[in-house]
Write an enzyme that holds these catalytic residues in place. Structure first.
Site, PDB file in Angstrom:
ATOM      1  N   LEU A  66     -12.839  19.579 -12.032  1.00 42.22           N
ATOM      2  CA  LEU A  66     -13.211  20.378 -13.002  1.00 42.22           C
ATOM      3  C   LEU A  66     -14.290  20.986 -12.644  1.00 42.22           C
ATOM      4  O   LEU A  66     -15.309  20.400 -11.932  1.00 42.22           O
ATOM      5  CB  LEU A  66     -13.420  19.640 -14.414  1.00 42.22           C
ATOM      6  CG  LEU A  66     -12.144  19.376 -15.150  1.00 42.22           C
ATOM      7  CD1 LEU A  66     -12.711  18.364 -16.416  1.00 42.22           C
ATOM      8  CD2 LEU A  66     -11.209  20.135 -15.511  1.00 42.22           C
ATOM      9  N   ASP A  67     -14.635  22.447 -12.849  1.00 42.46           N
ATOM     10  CA  ASP A  67     -15.838  23.154 -12.823  1.00 42.46           C
ATOM     11  C   ASP A  67     -16.954  22.306 -13.090  1.00 42.46           C
ATOM     12  O   ASP A  67     -16.952  21.601 -14.268  1.00 42.46           O
ATOM     13  CB  ASP A  67     -15.840  24.515 -13.214  1.00 42.46           C
ATOM     14  CG  ASP A  67     -14.929  25.377 -12.539  1.00 42.46           C
ATOM     15  OD1 ASP A  67     -14.349  25.016 -11.395  1.00 42.46           O
ATOM     16  OD2 ASP A  67     -14.555  26.442 -13.239  1.00 42.46           O
ATOM     17  N   LYS A  68     -18.172  22.348 -12.413  1.00 44.88           N
ATOM     18  CA  LYS A  68     -19.269  21.500 -12.772  1.00 44.88           C
ATOM     19  C   LYS A  68     -19.769  21.964 -14.174  1.00 44.88           C
ATOM     20  O   LYS A  68     -19.791  21.120 -15.220  1.00 44.88           O
ATOM     21  CB  LYS A  68     -20.519  22.204 -12.173  1.00 44.88           C
ATOM     22  CG  LYS A  68     -21.639  21.269 -12.325  1.00 44.88           C
ATOM     23  CD  LYS A  68     -23.033  21.792 -11.375  1.00 44.88           C
ATOM     24  CE  LYS A  68     -24.208  21.144 -11.606  1.00 44.88           C
ATOM     25  NZ  LYS A  68     -25.298  21.674 -10.839  1.00 44.88           N
ATOM     26  N   THR A  70     -17.600  22.765 -16.941  1.00 47.52           N
ATOM     27  CA  THR A  70     -16.665  22.590 -17.672  1.00 47.52           C
ATOM     28  C   THR A  70     -16.495  20.957 -18.092  1.00 47.52           C
ATOM     29  O   THR A  70     -16.728  20.064 -17.010  1.00 47.52           O
ATOM     30  CB  THR A  70     -15.213  22.929 -17.024  1.00 47.52           C
ATOM     31  OG1 THR A  70     -15.432  24.186 -16.686  1.00 47.52           O
ATOM     32  CG2 THR A  70     -14.124  22.717 -17.955  1.00 47.52           C
ATOM     33  N   HIS A 172     -11.148  29.190 -11.327  1.00 48.35           N
ATOM     34  CA  HIS A 172     -11.998  29.593 -12.369  1.00 48.35           C
ATOM     35  C   HIS A 172     -10.761  30.575 -13.088  1.00 48.35           C
ATOM     36  O   HIS A 172     -11.047  31.410 -13.786  1.00 48.35           O
ATOM     37  CB  HIS A 172     -13.002  30.782 -11.745  1.00 48.35           C
ATOM     38  CG  HIS A 172     -14.034  29.763 -11.036  1.00 48.35           C
ATOM     39  ND1 HIS A 172     -15.141  30.532 -10.523  1.00 48.35           N
ATOM     40  CD2 HIS A 172     -14.237  28.486 -11.097  1.00 48.35           C
ATOM     41  CE1 HIS A 172     -16.020  29.722 -10.008  1.00 48.35           C
ATOM     42  NE2 HIS A 172     -15.479  28.407 -10.400  1.00 48.35           N
TER      43      HIS A 172
END
Length: 261
Positions: A66-68, A70, A172
Site C-alpha cells: 500500500l502507498d505510504k 494509505t 496510484h
C-alpha cells in the site's frame, strides 16, 4: 535538586493484527508507514515489514503493498513459498477501498482509463517512454456531505464518501482515476487540490490521505478457500466519518468500534 524529565518513549505501538494462521498474517497498516524501504523516501526509518517481524518474532514476506499515506489491510506471508503462491494469483484477489473525495461523485461509475507507468524515481527513466497500461476502477458513492464553509469560490463545499474496487493494479491507480473524473481524494498531495487538503488538515484535524483499504478477499494457497479480511477505519478518518454522519453508509466491520485486533 531539580527533577529530570523522562526521555520520550521510542517504543512503537503494536500493529493491529486482523488475520493470522500458520502461513499468513494481515495487519491494519496505519497511514504514514512504508511497507518496506523505498527510493522515494530514503530517510524513513520505520517500515511495516520490520515492525511486524519484531512484533511477532518471525520473518514476514509482503505479498503486495500500500502507498505510504494509505491505511488498511496489508497481507504478509510467513514463508517465501506461500508468498510466491499468493503473488501468482494476486490478480484474482478482490480489493475494496473507501475514500473521501471533493464534490458529489457519481452514484456508480466504471472508470476505464489507461495509465502511464510511474517509476519510483523519474530520474531513473524518461516518463514519456514508460508504457501506458489498461486500468479500470469501479467507484460507488456511499454518502455525501455539504460543508457550510467557502473552501473555494462557492459559499458551501461538497464532499463524498466513495467505495472503490480496482480491477487492475496500477501504481496510484485509485488516486489517479479519481483525479481523472475531477473528484480527487482529500489529502492527496500529488493528485489532489491543496486548498481542500489544507482546509481538512487545519479545520477538521484530518491531515492525512483519506484513502483506506477496508477489505481484501483472496483464495488461500492451502486449500483454496476464500479468506475475507476487513479493516476498520482509524484515527482522523474514522472521526471524520462520524462527524459527517456517514457511519450508516458503511458496513459495521469497517467502523472502529468493531475492531478486535
Amino acid at each position: 535538586m531539580a527533577s529530570v524529565a523522562p526521555a520520550p518513549s521510542t517504543e512503537l505501538a503494536p500493529l493491529p493484527i486482523l488475520y493470522r494462521d500458520d502461513t499468513l498474517v494481515a495487519i491494519n497498516k496505519p497511514s504514514g508507514l512504508l511497507v518496506h524501504r523505498s527510493p522515494i523516501d530514503k530517510h524513513e526509518t520505520r517500515f511495516a515489514i520490520q515492525q511486524l517481524r519484531d512484533q511477532i518474532g518471525q520473518r514476514v514476506y509482503p505479498v503486495h503493498r500500500l502507498d505510504k499515506p494509505t491505511s488498511g489491510v496489508l497481507l504478509f506471508a510467513l514463508d517465501s513459498d506461500t508468498a510466491r503462491q499468493v503473488s501468482q494469483h494476486w490478480h484474482r484477489a478482490q480489493k475494496c477501498y473507501v475514500a473521501v473525495v471533493r464534490g458529489y461523485a457519481p452514484e456508480q461509475v466504471l472508470i476505464d482509463h489507461p495509465l502511464r507507468y510511474e517509476p519510483d524515481r523519474y530520474g531513473d527513466a524518461d516518463k514519456s517512454s514508460c508504457p501506458v497500461q489498461a486500468a479500470q476502477t469501479e467507484v460507488k458513492r456511499l454518502a455525501c456531505f455539504e460543508l457550510g464553509a467557502a473552501v473555494e469560490r462557492y459559499p458551501t463545499s461538497r464532499y463524498s464518501l466513495v467505495q472503490c474496487q480496482p480491477k487492475t493494479g496500477r501504481k496510484h491507480q485509485i488516486r489517479r482515476h479519481l483525479k481523472h473524473i475531477s473528484h480527487p481524494i482529500i489529502g492527496d498531495a500529488k493528485h489532489g487540490k491543496g486548498i481542500h487538503n489544507r482546509y481538512f488538515a487545519e479545520h477538521l484535524q484530518a491531515p492525512r490521505l483519506l484513502l483506506a483499504a477496508t477489505q481484501l478477499q483472496f483464495a488461500h494457497p492451502n486449500g483454496g478457500h476464500t479468506v475475507c479480511v476487513d479493516a476498520p477505519l482509524t484515527d482522523c478518518f474514522a472521526e471524520l466519518v462520524r462527524r459527517f454522519g456517514w457511519c450508516n453508509a458503511l458496513p459495521p466491520q469497517w467502523l472502529p468500534d468493531h475492531a478486535t485486533g
